[in-house]
Design an enzyme around this catalytic site. Structure first.
Site, mmCIF file in Angstrom:
data_model
loop_
_atom_site.group_PDB
_atom_site.id
_atom_site.type_symbol
_atom_site.label_atom_id
_atom_site.label_comp_id
_atom_site.label_asym_id
_atom_site.label_seq_id
_atom_site.Cartn_x
_atom_site.Cartn_y
_atom_site.Cartn_z
ATOM 1 N N GLY A 271 0.836 -1.178 0.090
ATOM 2 C CA GLY A 271 -0.013 -0.024 -0.150
ATOM 3 C C GLY A 271 0.902 1.124 -0.053
ATOM 4 O O GLY A 271 2.216 1.138 0.176
ATOM 5 N N HIS B 98 13.972 13.159 -4.471
ATOM 6 C CA HIS B 98 14.315 11.562 -5.041
ATOM 7 C C HIS B 98 15.764 11.513 -6.029
ATOM 8 O O HIS B 98 16.679 10.812 -5.833
ATOM 9 C CB HIS B 98 13.129 11.090 -5.962
ATOM 10 C CG HIS B 98 12.216 10.433 -5.018
ATOM 11 N ND1 HIS B 98 12.321 8.883 -4.500
ATOM 12 C CD2 HIS B 98 10.946 10.463 -4.495
ATOM 13 C CE1 HIS B 98 11.148 8.706 -3.914
ATOM 14 N NE2 HIS B 98 10.528 9.694 -3.801
ATOM 15 N N ASP C 153 10.255 2.305 -10.382
ATOM 16 C CA ASP C 153 9.362 2.903 -9.459
ATOM 17 C C ASP C 153 8.536 4.206 -10.111
ATOM 18 O O ASP C 153 8.958 5.417 -10.219
ATOM 19 C CB ASP C 153 10.172 3.562 -8.298
ATOM 20 C CG ASP C 153 9.647 3.678 -6.856
ATOM 21 O OD1 ASP C 153 8.244 3.385 -6.912
ATOM 22 O OD2 ASP C 153 10.299 4.018 -6.013
#
Length: 195
Positions: free
Chosen positions: A11, A51, A85
């Site tokens: 999740g 990131h 990702d």
């Protein structure tokens, strides 16, 4: 020599991306990071920037919101370990790519296109032949555990996303699910492929 596909699901904020990153870093060879998110607003731009800063020393970074199948060969040429990702953002981008759905035929065509793109990526990974074994790690969200969404587009997305996840998980050599920061090996628990 068979390239390995690893599937990591969970999740939102479950810890799945951190698990996948740690797994990638534990493997030998040049690391590649395929980021699928797009900066639609300032908050998302900030997230992407953080990131990128965190990864830039170790990873080759690739921004691929859409045509992953066209890029994956080149990335495998350059990297031994590739982290995607995530499948959820990529599928979102592909669902929304051509605007609104006006008919069931539009929905069916979009789903066929997305699933064929997923299959093309998986085929490219399986057929790639290099000097070393490649490891490709897919991160995704398990989005089918809640109530049926009231919004039509959300229902369409949920259904397509479920099929994308099933395709990649079925092809994967390893599959993990992270719940509240705890990761379990779901291929080890697998009873059958048809559940």
């Amino acid at each position: 020599m068979k390239n390995r596909i690893i599937f990591c699901t969970g999740g939102a904020r479950s810890g799945k991306s951190e698990f996948a990153e740690t797994l990638a870093l534990s493997k030998e060879g040049q690391k590649g990071y395929i980021a699928t998110g797009q900066a639609y607003d300032e908050e998302m731009k900030h997230r992407i920037h953080l990131h990128q800063e965190r990864r830039k020393q170790i990873w080759n970074n690739y921004e691929i919101p859409y045509a992953m199948s066209a890029e994956i060969q080149k990335i495998l040429d350059e990297c031994s370990v590739v982290l995607v990702d995530c499948l959820t953002m990529w599928t979102t981008n592909l669902v929304l790519q051509d605007g609104e759905f006006t008919s069931q035929e539009d929905i069916n065509n979009r789903e066929r296109f997305i699933l064929s793109e997923v299959q093309a990526v998986l085929d490219a990974i399986r057929s790639y032949r290099g000097d070393d074994e490649k490891t490709i790690i897919f991160v995704t969200n398990e989005i089918g555990l809640g109530i049926v969404p009231e919004n039509k587009l959300a229902r369409i997305f949920r259904d397509i996303m479920g099929r994308v996840n099933r395709m990649v998980a079925a092809e994967a050599d390893e599959a993990y699910m992270t719940i509240s920061g705890i990761t379990i090996d779901i291929k080890a628990l697998e009873v059958n492929h048809h559940g």
